[in-house]
Design an enzyme around this catalytic site. Structure first.
Site, short mmCIF file in Angstrom:
data_model
loop_
_atom_site.label_atom_id
_atom_site.label_comp_id
_atom_site.label_asym_id
_atom_site.label_seq_id
_atom_site.Cartn_x
_atom_site.Cartn_y
_atom_site.Cartn_z
N ASP A 83 -49.95 29.88 0.00
CA ASP A 83 -50.76 29.92 1.22
C ASP A 83 -52.20 30.17 0.82
O ASP A 83 -52.61 29.83 -0.29
CB ASP A 83 -50.22 30.97 2.19
CG ASP A 83 -50.11 32.35 1.57
OD1 ASP A 83 -50.92 32.67 0.67
OD2 ASP A 83 -49.21 33.12 1.97
N SER A 85 -48.70 42.80 -1.42
CA SER A 85 -47.79 41.67 -1.23
C SER A 85 -47.67 40.78 -2.46
O SER A 85 -46.70 40.02 -2.58
CB SER A 85 -48.26 40.81 -0.05
OG SER A 85 -49.60 40.39 -0.23
N HIS A 138 -51.69 33.72 -1.69
CA HIS A 138 -50.53 34.15 -2.48
C HIS A 138 -50.03 33.03 -3.39
O HIS A 138 -50.04 31.85 -3.00
CB HIS A 138 -49.39 34.58 -1.56
CG HIS A 138 -49.72 35.77 -0.73
ND1 HIS A 138 -50.01 35.69 0.62
CD2 HIS A 138 -49.81 37.09 -1.05
CE1 HIS A 138 -50.25 36.91 1.09
NE2 HIS A 138 -50.15 37.77 0.10
#
Length: 636
Positions: A300, A38, A303
């Site tokens: 977050d 991600s 990330h």
């Protein structure tokens, strides 16, 4: 655990803006292919809180609202930003296995990164199957007949999910995770991949998820162990593996946030922008009175925000772009040699059929300036430079047919290159011995040149987030050159007011620039190996002169030259922080054909004293060099 979520293509306006800048930049790679998790995914699954057709990326939305349901798409991740800088389109940078794009009839992109992927799944996405949400398709190599493009740039991240999902909770398991990421690199290399960017794993203990918890110390140890094994094994891969020292970059952001435009009075390790899985920052968080993700590192619990993603993209671009500028250092020296030779030839042309008496000396003093202009190439940045020079020397006539001489020259140059006007300065000290022959209509000359190169200030500048960063160094080198010409004067007699002569020429020059390290141990500081640039040229031309009055003459020369050493130059590079992981990248490509013109005027102030001025221009498809000189000569 990092959620199995991926990111959406950049809004067309944002990517168009980034690509508009990239149009003018070098673009040496045929394709840009991304693998990972991600941290790098450009969007594989639907974004339920965005606009129709949008996909999810693990960073903040574009703003100014930043909230789900606002219709705002997610900001670009680092590979999208980097790819746009390199000139790739939004379709090329899109997700490889996006059901959303597939349902809309849009082509699959080249970003194979999927949120939640472990290193084993990253390897699968290369060699067997890529799975994102409800869609699966053959992996990259399986989709390409198990061939990799040697001219493409490959980009890999991975390892964090091995830890977050519990598969790497010991030192041995950390080693095994690093092994699997190297397996992905080797799978690409073994079928042709040549240029591969690989992230070092960020120190996971510095994320809001882990920071301050009982697991912090051990998680840091695991992260370091993963990177130690990764770096060691990457050295064995027979490809140009470009490591990104993300842990070092991240620590620089924490230690000096102002340098990156980040908040200086906030806890950047323990707070985040969105508040998802971590403490929302009170001043710049999404629900605060002044939401601003560009002031924070984390969106977050694990990330990066758009600020962090841009820092990573700029960092990677600075490494790729370094040879686009540094391979111009030998060209600066080659330009100095050419300017020196042009000045000598102008002096000789002014003296044609007008040497001093046998047994006499003729002193030469001249000064001038030169300008170099390098157009951008696929692997070279645009650059231009200016310089000044002074030459002093003299010739001695041995007999009716021969004259010999010595000339010393000092040349100072400054070159500005790239989007941030990097500054490269060179002082050159040259010495030339020459001999000339002139008998009836036949003439010839030869010159042997040697010199010392002093690159006393080399400042590479590049964008890093909202600010510019510069890395400094200095080095030295040497130059050797030989030039010879033979011509035939078609004038009827030596006393004729005009002379016209075709000629052929041969030139050799060798420039050696010693390797050097930029100062310090920043994540962006680099070491460059020795560079050697050899030029071998054959040419043909026409030179002439006309005596306007007994005291004044004009002269000129035009020639074309063929360069026989026109291979693309490259340079070996390593990060100062990773001295044993060297990679080689391409830079300047000399053109095979060159045209040059010299024009001048000479006026005798007295019988023994003459004043001369000249203009020179050399040009090929991507390079122009111009120079002006004024000088005096005195017989004694």
């Amino acid at each position: 655990m990092i959620k199995k979520t991926l990111f959406v293509p950049l809004t067309s306006g944002l990517l168009s803006l980034a690509c508009a800048q990239a149009i003018a930049d070098p673009s040496p790679y045929s394709n840009f292919v991304v693998f990972g998790d991600s941290l790098s995914s450009s969007g594989q699954i639907v974004d339920p809180g965005g606009s129709a057709g949008a996909t999810y990326r693990a960073t903040n939305r574009t703003g100014p609202v930043y909230l789900d349901g606002s219709g705002e798409e997610y900001s670009a991740v680092a590979p999208q930003i980097l790819g746009a800088k390199l000139g790739f389109s939004d379709d090329q940078l899109a997700g490889s296995t996006s059901a959303t794009r597939g349902s809309e009839g849009l082509p699959d992109g080249n970003n194979w990164a999927v949120g939640g992927y472990r290193t084993d799944q990253i390897l699968d996405s290369i060699t067997t199957t890529s799975t994102a949400g409800d869609r699966s398709r053959p992996g990259y190599l399986a989709s390409n007949n198990f061939r990799a493009d040697p001219h493409a740039l490959y980009y890999l991240t991975g390892g964090a999910n091995d830890f977050y999902q519990g598969g790497a909770t010991s030192l041995d398991q950390a080693d095994a995770a690093a092994d699997r990421l190297v397996d992905s690199v080797q799978a690409l290399q073994q079928v042709g991949a040549r240029y591969i960017i690989v992230w070092l794993l960020p120190d996971l203990s510095l994320t809001p998820l882990i920071n301050g918890s009982p697991l912090q110390a051990f998680t840091s140890q695991l992260s370091n162990r993963f990177n130690t094994e990764l770096v060691r094994q990457l050295r064995t891969v027979d490809a140009e593996v470009i490591p990104l020292n993300i842990p070092a970059l991240l620590k620089e952001g924490f230690s000096n946030p102002a340098q990156f435009g980040l908040a200086t009075d906030q806890n950047l390790m323990a707070t985040c922008f969105s508040g998802k899985g971590c403490m929302e920052n009170a001043r710049y968080g999404i629900h605060s009175a002044t939401p601003d993700p560009t002031k924070l590192i984390y969106n977050d619990s694990v990330h990066p925000t758009e600020a962090g993603q841009r820092l990573i993209a700029d960092y990677a671009y600075s490494l790729l772009a370094a040879p686009w500028e540094l391979t111009l250092l030998p060209e600066m020296a080659q330009g100095t040699v050419r300017a020196h030779q042009d000045e000598l030839r102008n002096q000789w042309l002014a003296d044609w059929e007008n040497w001093q008496g046998v047994g006499q000396w003729r002193a030469i003093v001249s000064g001038g300036g030169q300008h170099q202009d390098f157009d951008g190439q696929d692997s070279v940045a645009s650059a231009d430079g200016n310089g000044a020079n002074v030459n002093i020397g003299g010739s001695y006539r041995l007999d009716d047919a021969w004259r010999v001489g010595l000339v010393a020259g000092f040349y100072n140059q400054k070159l500005e290159a790239g989007n941030n006007d990097s500054d490269y300065k060179l002082n050159t000290y040259l010495g030339t011995a020459f001999a000339q022959y002139q008998q009836n209509r036949v003439w010839a000359d030869a010159a042997l040149t040697a010199g010392h190169l002093d690159y006393d200030s080399l400042k590479r500048k590049f964008q890093l987030g909202v600010n510019e960063r510069g890395e400094k160094g200095d080095t030295s080198g040497y130059v050797e050159a030989f030039s010879a010409r033979v011509g035939y004067d078609i004038a009827q007699q030596a006393s004729s007011p005009w002379h016209l002569s075709p000629f052929v020429s041969a030139d050799f020059s060798k420039v050696q620039v010693d390797g050097y390290s930029e100062d310090g141990n920043n994540s962006t500081a680099l070491t460059f190996a020795d560079q050697e640039r050899i030029s071998r040229r054959l040419g043909a031309g026409l030179q002439g002169k006309y005596q306007i009055t007994p005291q004044t003459q004009v002269f000129g020369e035009a020639a074309i030259e063929r360069e026989y050493n026109d291979d693309t130059q490259d340079v070996d590079i390593n990060l100062n922080s990773l001295p044993n992981n060297q990679f080689t990248l391409e830079g300047y490509t000399p053109q095979s054909h060159l045209q040059r013109v010299n024009l001048g005027v000479s006026h005798n102030l007295t019988k023994d004293l003459a004043l001369r001025a000249s203009y020179n221009i050399r040009k090929d498809d991507d390079f122009t060099q111009q120079g002006i000189n004024v000088g005096v000569s005195l017989d004694f």
